[in-house]
Design a protein around this motif. Sequence first.
Motif, PDB file in Angstrom:
ATOM      1  N   GLU A 593      16.265   4.952 -63.479  1.00 35.20           N
ATOM      2  CA  GLU A 593      17.397   4.088 -64.160  1.00 35.20           C
ATOM      3  C   GLU A 593      17.233   2.711 -63.880  1.00 35.20           C
ATOM      4  O   GLU A 593      17.881   1.767 -64.363  1.00 35.20           O
ATOM      5  N   ALA A 594      16.708   2.122 -62.743  1.00 31.34           N
ATOM      6  CA  ALA A 594      16.538   0.907 -62.284  1.00 31.34           C
ATOM      7  C   ALA A 594      15.860   0.163 -63.006  1.00 31.34           C
ATOM      8  O   ALA A 594      14.958   0.504 -63.723  1.00 31.34           O
ATOM      9  N   VAL A 595      16.434  -0.870 -63.635  1.00 31.65           N
ATOM     10  CA  VAL A 595      15.692  -1.900 -64.583  1.00 31.65           C
ATOM     11  C   VAL A 595      14.603  -2.963 -64.169  1.00 31.65           C
ATOM     12  O   VAL A 595      15.261  -3.693 -63.544  1.00 31.65           O
ATOM     13  N   TYR A 596      13.616  -2.871 -64.603  1.00 31.36           N
ATOM     14  CA  TYR A 596      12.817  -3.990 -64.599  1.00 31.36           C
ATOM     15  C   TYR A 596      12.655  -4.577 -66.061  1.00 31.36           C
ATOM     16  O   TYR A 596      12.926  -4.243 -66.886  1.00 31.36           O
ATOM     17  N   VAL A 597      11.759  -5.851 -65.965  1.00 34.18           N
ATOM     18  CA  VAL A 597      11.644  -6.568 -67.036  1.00 34.18           C
ATOM     19  C   VAL A 597      11.454  -5.965 -68.300  1.00 34.18           C
ATOM     20  O   VAL A 597      11.759  -6.179 -69.312  1.00 34.18           O
ATOM     21  N   ASP A 598      10.343  -5.131 -68.040  1.00 30.83           N
ATOM     22  CA  ASP A 598       9.752  -4.553 -69.341  1.00 30.83           C
ATOM     23  C   ASP A 598      10.686  -3.283 -69.804  1.00 30.83           C
ATOM     24  O   ASP A 598      10.508  -2.698 -70.891  1.00 30.83           O
ATOM     25  N   ASP A 599      11.681  -3.001 -69.197  1.00 28.96           N
ATOM     26  CA  ASP A 599      12.688  -2.127 -69.397  1.00 28.96           C
ATOM     27  C   ASP A 599      13.858  -2.509 -70.134  1.00 28.96           C
ATOM     28  O   ASP A 599      14.551  -1.814 -71.031  1.00 28.96           O
ATOM     29  N   ILE A 600      13.826  -3.886 -70.166  1.00 26.49           N
ATOM     30  CA  ILE A 600      14.882  -4.570 -70.901  1.00 26.49           C
ATOM     31  C   ILE A 600      14.784  -4.226 -72.519  1.00 26.49           C
ATOM     32  O   ILE A 600      13.601  -4.615 -73.049  1.00 26.49           O
ATOM     33  N   PRO A 601      15.567  -3.806 -73.296  1.00 26.33           N
ATOM     34  CA  PRO A 601      15.573  -3.589 -74.733  1.00 26.33           C
ATOM     35  C   PRO A 601      14.911  -4.895 -75.384  1.00 26.33           C
ATOM     36  O   PRO A 601      15.388  -5.831 -75.352  1.00 26.33           O
ATOM     37  N   ALA A 602      14.035  -4.556 -76.206  1.00 21.82           N
ATOM     38  CA  ALA A 602      13.321  -5.684 -76.948  1.00 21.82           C
ATOM     39  C   ALA A 602      14.417  -6.263 -78.008  1.00 21.82           C
ATOM     40  O   ALA A 602      15.176  -5.519 -78.725  1.00 21.82           O
ATOM     41  N   PRO A 603      14.690  -7.548 -78.024  1.00 18.74           N
ATOM     42  CA  PRO A 603      15.669  -8.166 -79.141  1.00 18.74           C
ATOM     43  C   PRO A 603      15.146  -8.110 -80.236  1.00 18.74           C
ATOM     44  O   PRO A 603      14.347  -7.791 -80.488  1.00 18.74           O
ATOM     45  N   ALA A 604      16.038  -8.126 -81.545  1.00 28.37           N
ATOM     46  CA  ALA A 604      15.681  -8.056 -82.598  1.00 28.37           C
ATOM     47  C   ALA A 604      14.614  -9.264 -83.136  1.00 28.37           C
ATOM     48  O   ALA A 604      14.567 -10.254 -82.548  1.00 28.37           O
ATOM     49  N   ASN A 605      13.623  -8.743 -83.915  1.00 27.96           N
ATOM     50  CA  ASN A 605      12.471  -9.586 -84.174  1.00 27.96           C
ATOM     51  C   ASN A 605      11.453 -10.120 -82.959  1.00 27.96           C
ATOM     52  O   ASN A 605      11.019 -11.235 -83.079  1.00 27.96           O
ATOM     53  N   CYS A 606      11.419  -9.079 -82.097  1.00 30.89           N
ATOM     54  CA  CYS A 606      10.657  -9.562 -80.901  1.00 30.89           C
ATOM     55  C   CYS A 606       9.240  -9.596 -81.208  1.00 30.89           C
ATOM     56  O   CYS A 606       8.638  -8.545 -81.621  1.00 30.89           O
ATOM     57  N   LEU A 607       8.539 -10.371 -80.815  1.00 28.75           N
ATOM     58  CA  LEU A 607       7.073 -10.391 -80.610  1.00 28.75           C
ATOM     59  C   LEU A 607       6.351  -9.932 -79.392  1.00 28.75           C
ATOM     60  O   LEU A 607       6.986 -10.327 -78.500  1.00 28.75           O
ATOM     61  N   TYR A 608       5.032  -9.535 -79.410  1.00 27.80           N
ATOM     62  CA  TYR A 608       4.377  -9.199 -78.236  1.00 27.80           C
ATOM     63  C   TYR A 608       2.983 -10.111 -78.244  1.00 27.80           C
ATOM     64  O   TYR A 608       2.582 -10.347 -79.131  1.00 27.80           O
ATOM     65  N   GLY A 609       2.872 -10.453 -76.962  1.00 28.03           N
ATOM     66  CA  GLY A 609       1.812 -11.320 -76.536  1.00 28.03           C
ATOM     67  C   GLY A 609       0.859 -10.499 -75.703  1.00 28.03           C
ATOM     68  O   GLY A 609       1.096  -9.950 -74.689  1.00 28.03           O
ATOM     69  N   ALA A 610      -0.732 -11.203 -75.670  1.00 27.52           N
ATOM     70  CA  ALA A 610      -1.547 -10.677 -74.768  1.00 27.52           C
ATOM     71  C   ALA A 610      -2.586 -11.817 -74.446  1.00 27.52           C
ATOM     72  O   ALA A 610      -2.811 -12.460 -75.467  1.00 27.52           O
ATOM     73  N   PHE A 611      -2.881 -11.899 -73.399  1.00 25.98           N
ATOM     74  CA  PHE A 611      -3.754 -13.200 -73.039  1.00 25.98           C
ATOM     75  C   PHE A 611      -5.249 -13.093 -73.369  1.00 25.98           C
ATOM     76  O   PHE A 611      -5.722 -11.864 -73.378  1.00 25.98           O
ATOM     77  N   ILE A 612      -5.835 -14.168 -73.915  1.00 26.47           N
ATOM     78  CA  ILE A 612      -7.373 -13.926 -73.955  1.00 26.47           C
ATOM     79  C   ILE A 612      -7.914 -14.899 -72.847  1.00 26.47           C
ATOM     80  O   ILE A 612      -7.424 -16.109 -72.932  1.00 26.47           O
ATOM     81  N   TYR A 613      -8.525 -14.186 -71.964  1.00 31.69           N
ATOM     82  CA  TYR A 613      -9.128 -14.852 -70.760  1.00 31.69           C
ATOM     83  C   TYR A 613     -10.438 -15.503 -71.131  1.00 31.69           C
ATOM     84  O   TYR A 613     -11.366 -14.714 -71.708  1.00 31.69           O
ATOM     85  N   SER A 614     -10.982 -16.249 -70.238  1.00 32.40           N
ATOM     86  CA  SER A 614     -12.462 -16.924 -70.409  1.00 32.40           C
ATOM     87  C   SER A 614     -13.097 -16.162 -69.742  1.00 32.40           C
ATOM     88  O   SER A 614     -13.119 -15.271 -68.636  1.00 32.40           O
ATOM     89  N   THR A 615     -14.466 -15.939 -70.335  1.00 28.69           N
ATOM     90  CA  THR A 615     -15.591 -15.014 -69.769  1.00 28.69           C
ATOM     91  C   THR A 615     -16.577 -15.872 -68.939  1.00 28.69           C
ATOM     92  O   THR A 615     -17.656 -15.590 -68.553  1.00 28.69           O
ATOM     93  N   THR A 660      -5.203  -5.170 -78.351  1.00 28.50           N
ATOM     94  CA  THR A 660      -6.172  -4.850 -79.270  1.00 28.50           C
ATOM     95  C   THR A 660      -6.834  -6.208 -79.930  1.00 28.50           C
ATOM     96  O   THR A 660      -7.842  -6.440 -79.996  1.00 28.50           O
ATOM     97  N   ALA A 661      -5.786  -7.031 -80.325  1.00 29.02           N
ATOM     98  CA  ALA A 661      -6.207  -8.369 -81.029  1.00 29.02           C
ATOM     99  C   ALA A 661      -7.021  -9.147 -80.029  1.00 29.02           C
ATOM    100  O   ALA A 661      -7.907  -9.801 -80.284  1.00 29.02           O
ATOM    101  N   ALA A 662      -6.293  -9.120 -78.677  1.00 22.22           N
ATOM    102  CA  ALA A 662      -7.031  -9.789 -77.846  1.00 22.22           C
ATOM    103  C   ALA A 662      -8.269  -9.563 -77.436  1.00 22.22           C
ATOM    104  O   ALA A 662      -9.326 -10.445 -77.182  1.00 22.22           O
ATOM    105  N   ASN A 663      -8.548  -8.199 -77.517  1.00 18.99           N
ATOM    106  CA  ASN A 663     -10.082  -7.642 -77.113  1.00 18.99           C
ATOM    107  C   ASN A 663     -10.770  -7.890 -78.308  1.00 18.99           C
ATOM    108  O   ASN A 663     -12.124  -7.926 -78.165  1.00 18.99           O
ATOM    109  N   LEU A 664     -10.251  -8.191 -79.625  1.00 12.78           N
ATOM    110  CA  LEU A 664     -11.208  -8.532 -80.656  1.00 12.78           C
ATOM    111  C   LEU A 664     -11.475 -10.135 -80.760  1.00 12.78           C
ATOM    112  O   LEU A 664     -12.218 -10.385 -81.702  1.00 12.78           O
ATOM    113  N   ALA A 665     -10.737 -10.714 -79.915  1.00 16.26           N
ATOM    114  CA  ALA A 665     -10.729 -12.096 -80.086  1.00 16.26           C
ATOM    115  C   ALA A 665     -12.297 -12.683 -79.621  1.00 16.26           C
ATOM    116  O   ALA A 665     -12.839 -12.172 -78.533  1.00 16.26           O
ATOM    117  N   LEU A 666     -13.025 -13.674 -80.364  1.00 17.20           N
ATOM    118  CA  LEU A 666     -14.407 -14.043 -80.205  1.00 17.20           C
ATOM    119  C   LEU A 666     -13.984 -15.296 -80.002  1.00 17.20           C
ATOM    120  O   LEU A 666     -13.724 -16.309 -80.545  1.00 17.20           O
TER     121      LEU A 666
END
Length: 1312
Positions: A593-615, A660-666
Amino acid sequence: MVINVYPLESLPVEQFVTATGRDYQPVRATRQIREKMSLVFAINGQRFELALSSVDPSTTLLEFLRYQSPFKSVKLSCGEGGCGACVVLLSRYDPVLQNVEDFTVSSCLTLLCSINHCSITTSEGLGNSREGFHTIHNRLSGFHASQCGFCTPGMSVSLFSALLDSSSSEFTVLEAEKAVSGNLCRCTGYRPIVDACKSFAADVDIEDLGFNSFCKNSLPPFDSEKRVCSFPEFLKDEMKSIDSGMHRWCSPGSVEELQRLLQGARKANSVGLSVKLVAGNTSTGYYKDERDRHYDKYVDITRIREMKEIRETQNGVEIGAVVTISKVIAALKEIRVEKMFGKLAAHMEKIAARFIRNFGSIGGNLVMAQRKQFPSDMATILLAAGASVNIMSLSRGLEKVTLEQFLQGPPLEDYYDLVLTIEIPFWHHRSSELLFETYRAAPRPNGSALAYLNAAFLAQVKDRMVINCRLAFGAYGTKHAIRCKEVEEFLSGKLITDNVLSEAITLLGKSVVPQEGTSNLAYRSSLAPGFLFNFFHSLIITEKPSSNGYYHLDQPKPLPMLSSSQHVPINDEYFPVGEPVTKSGASLQASGEAVYVDDIPAPANCLYGAFIYSTKPYAKVKGISFKENSVVPDGVLAVISYKDVPKGGQNIDTQRHADTAANLALVEYETEDLEPPILSVEDAVKKSSLFEIYPFLYPQQVGDTSKGMSEADHRIISSEIRLGSQYFFYMETQTALAVPDEDSSIVVYSSCQTPQYVHSSVAACLGIPENKVRIITRRVGGGFGGKAVKAMPVATACAVAANKLQRPVRTYVNRKTDMIMTGGRHPMKITYSVGFKSTGKITALELEILIDAGATLGLSMLIPSNIIGALKKYNWGALSFDFKLCKTNLLSKAIMRAPGDVQGTYIAEAIIENVASSLSLEADTIRKINLHTYDSLALFYKDGAGEPHEYTLSSMWDKLGVSSNFEERVSIVREFNESNIWRKRGISRVPIIYPVSMFATPGRVSVLSDGTVVVEVGGIELGQGLWTKVKQMAGYALGLLQCDGTEELVDKIRVVQSDTLSMVQGNFTGGSTTSEGSCAAVRLCCETLVKRLKPLIEKSGGPISWNNLISQAYAQSVNLSASDLYTPEETPTQYLNYGVAVSEVEIDLVTGQTTVLQTDILYDSGKSLNPAVDLGQIEGAFVQGLGFFMLEEYITDSEGLLLTDSTWTYKIPTVDTIPRQFNVEILNSGHHEKRVLSSKASGEPPLLLAASVHCATREAVKEARKQLRMWKGVNDSELMFQLPVPATMPVVKELCGLDIVESYLEWKSSVN
C-alpha cells in the motif's frame, strides 16, 4: 523521448462498478454469450469480467493490475521475471478433482488471457491497513526486513506461497530459506528477510533468529487457517471454455482441435497471418523482442489433455510438453525406480526461480533451446538421460525423434511443428550399476542464473569398468547441448585409471569448444575436464590414499544453513531515540500500500514516454525515424527532443507501447568531420581531455614521499590496478510524472534524492520562475546515489513533454534503458609506488589515479577526496598523489553508494597485500603494523580526527580478533588447506575509516488541533529509515515537556512527503548524514515549540495532558508550526567512522565458485539513533559491497555501450551468495558531544567492509596457486599476483589454473 497514449485506458471492462461486499456485478448478458465472449477472473476476491474481443492478447497480468485495477502492490522492476517484485499467487480450480492449485507466477510475463477462471492474490489481498495486516507483513516489519520496500510485497507473496505448499506438513527451516530464493533485494542484505521466513518454521530455534521487535522467547501466533487461500465460489460456477476460434486468443482442448486451428492459420498465412503458440510465455523474459512483435492470433495450448499429462509406463516417463517445470520436478521426485530421476529433479530446481518454474513449461524450454539456441540446462540433462521427443508436424504428421536429433535438426517452424510430449526412459540393467550425475557452474549456486557450462553424465558400470556412457555438455557458447561421442566411445569397455582419464580429458578438449566471441571462453572450456574428473574419479583404482589427501577428490558438502548473530546496544538516554523501533511504514510496504511515483493514478489524458538513447559514443544525430515495415503502436503522439525546450529556457543534458516505439526508432548518425571518440582514460590523458578539479576539493598531500622512499628498505615501483564500474540496481527504476498546472506552472512527481536540484533544473529548462515549479517526492524505491543527478533529466524530460503537449506525461524507465542511461561507479586506473621497511612498516606511497568521469562532469569532482579519505585508513608514512579527472565520450558516471571510498579502501588493501607478498609475511601482520595511532590519524585527517577518545579503530581491531576467534580460525584454515586439494579457504581481517560531512538540512514541525504532529524534512526516505529516526527525534524533543501522554507521542507523529514549495533549501539526500541532519533540524523546530508551550504548562499549575495542552495553545493562538535550518557551522563538518570485518571463504578449484562461510563485523555507530535501522544499513551496505567485489560484472562493448543490461547478465547478490554465518556487533562508543545526540553514520561506510571477502578470496587463491606450482615443479617463491574486481568465478578459476585437473593428473602420474 517517445510519447504515446497508453492503450489500456480504453480497454473495455464490461463491469467495473463495485457493489456491496467484495464482488463485482456481472455483466448483463446471457450465460452463452459470456462463455464465448468473456474473460472472467478474480483479484483479491473481486470479480472481473472483460470482453474477450476487446482484450489485446499481448497484455500482461502486471499491466492490467497496475493500470486497470485498484491494486498497486505488484511492482514492475525488471520486466523479465528475474527479480520477483511482480510475483502474485495464482489459484486454479480443477472441477474434476475438485481441488485448488496455488502457485506463484511472475505477473510481468503472464498473459492476462491465460488466467481465465483463475483467482489472483496480491500482497494487499493477504492483508492490509483497512482489514488488518497479514502475519507475514507483521513479521517482515518486526524483523526489520523492509527498507526501501519496493521488493517487499513480492517477498510476502513468495513466503505465503511457500507456507501454502507446506500446508499439509510442517514448514521447515530449509523450506524457509528457499521461500524467497528467486526474489531480489538491494537494500537489506537478505538476512532479516530469511529470519522472518524462518520464524514460521516448526523446527526453528527461536534463539537462532536474528534481531527483531518480538519477545525473544515467543512469537505472535500464526493462524494456520491463514495458510489457506480461499478460491471464490463464483469462479467455480463458471468453469467453461472460451470459444476457440473467433477471437485473437483461443484455447483448443484437444490435439485435433489444435490441428484444425493451425491448418486454418496455415492457409491464411498467404495473407501474412501470424500465430503465437502460448504455454507459460516465460520465454519473453529472455527474448524481449518478442514483446514488440505483433501476432494476429494467440493459441493457448495449455488445455490440451495429451500435452498436460505425466504418465509412467514400463519403459519410462512420458511428460506432456506444456507441463510446468515445477510439476515435472514434483513428479520425478516420486519415481523411486532409479536415482537418476531424483537427480534430474534436483538439477531442475536450479533452473530459473520458483515463480518461473511454476508457469514455464518443459516443452517450451526445449523448443527455445532448439529454435533459438537458448542455453538450456533442461536440454543438457535430458540429453544425458536419453530422452526422446514426440512432435506433431503439419507437413510430416506425428513423429518421434531422440532429443539429440531434435536439437541437431533444423529449427522448428513457428507453429507448423509442435512438441507434444517428452519421454525419459528407465535404464533397467541388473548386471551393471547405473551412475548418473548433473553439473552446472553458475554465478548463483541455487539458480536464477544461466550456467557458464552445464553437464550431465550417465554411465553403466560393472566392476569399475565402463560398459557404456552418455556425456552431455551445454550452455558453453554453442548452438545447443551436445554429446561427446568420441569420448564416450573411448571410455566404453575400459577400466578407469589416471592415464585413461587423462586421455579422455584430452579428447574432451576437442569437443567442448565454445564459438568465437563467447564470453569467458577459456573458462567455460576448462570446466568440462573438472566435471568429467569429478564423475569418474570414484572408479579410479589407486593405492591406499596417502595422508596428504592427494589421491582423492574432496567431496562437496551441502552448504550450512544461514545463521547469524547480532549484538545491538540499546540506549535509553534520549528515549525514544536509541530504541530499535520498527521502520516507519514497514507493514504498509509489505502489503504494497505504500505509494511510489508509478503508483500514483494516471491523470486524465496522461501520456507515456520512453527514452531513445544513443548507441554511438561520439556522433551528431541527423534524424530520428521509425524502422521500415515496423508496426508502430497506436497512440504514438510525438518524439520530444532538445528542440522542444521553449525559447528562453536552457537545454540541460538530459511503458509498454512507448517502450516499443522507442525500440523501433531508427537514429541516423553523422560522424564525418569528427575526431575519433575518446574511449579510455589513457586516450583522454593523451588528448588532454580533462575536467578541472577545483582546488578546494583537491585532497591534501601528507608528508614528504621523497624522504619516505629514501628511508625504505624495499620498493614496489609503478604497479597498476584497474577498477571497473557497478550499477545501482535500485528495485524501482527512474520514474517521474509531470502535470501542467494553472498559470503556466507545473507539478512534477519525481523519484529522486535531490528535489531541490530537480526543481531548479525543470525551471531553468522550461524558462519559467522557480515559484511555478513544484517537485513532490514521497518515497524512493532505492537510490544509492543513482537518483541524485541521474533523476534530473528524467523529470525534466517529462516536464518538457508535458509543457509542449499541455497534457500530463509520465515515464517509468525500463530496466535495460535505465542501466544504459544511468551509468554507475567511476572506472579508474591506478598506478602506485610504495616504499616499506623489512618489518612491513610502510614509509611512503605515491599514486597516479586516472578517473573516467564520462562525457559530463556531474558530481565526479567529489571522487578524488573520497578516494583519499578511505585510503588514508593506514599510516603510509608520507602520501602523495596526482589525480586526473578524464573527460571521455562514454556515459557520464554517477556517485554510487560510497563513491570513491570503496575504490580507495580496495587500493589500500591491494597495496598492503602486495607488500605482504613481497616480504613473505601475512597480510594481517602488515595491516596491524600500519594501523594509525591517534597522532598519525590527526596528521592524516586533521580536524576530522576528532578527540583522542573518539578513535576506536585500534581497539576494535583487537576486540573483533577475539570475538571472531581470528587466530584460532587462521590455524583451522591452514589445516583445512593442507588436507584438501580441490577446495581452499582463506580468512582476512580488514579495517575501514570513512570520513563523512554534515550539511545544511531544513525541517518543519507542526502540531494539529487533535494533538497529532506533522513533520517535514528536506531528506528523502530511500529505505534508510530517515522517517523513523525523525519521528523518534520529534518524540524525544517534544517529550521534554513531560506532559501526560508524551511518552506515547511517537504514535501521533507522521512524516510527510517532500514538497519543494513547502520545504525550501532541501539540499540532497546522500553522504550518509541526511538522517542525522534531518533529526537535528527537527530537534531545533521542537525546541522552538517547547519554548512556546512551556508558559502554558507553568500557568496550568499542575499536571496537564498533551491533548489539553494543545487545545489550550490553539485557544490562545500559540503558533504551533516551527521551521528551522540545521547548519553545521559551529562544529567540524567532518567526522570519521570506523569498522572492522573478518571474512572467511571457501573456493572450489574446479569451478572457481567462492562461498562466504562467515563474516563478523564490528561497527562503531556512536550512540545509535535507532540500532535496528543501523543494523539493517550495515548488513545491506556490506552485501552491496559484496556484489561490487565478487559478483557484478559491468561489461561494455568496444564503443562503451553496456552489454550486461538485464537481470540475465547482471548479477547482484542473492540469498545464496551472502555469508552463511553473518555476525554483526554495533559498538556504542560513548559520548560525542559534537554529533547529533552522539550518533554516527551507518548508510555507506559498512559497504567498504566487503573488501574483507575479496581479501579472503585472495588468500584462498594464493594457497591454490602454491599447490599448482608444486604440481608443475615450479619454484613457489614468486607468488605475487593481483585478484581483479569483481573476483567472479572465471577470474578465480583462471588464477587457480584453468588446467588444474590436467596438471593434477600429470603430477599424480609422475609421483606414482
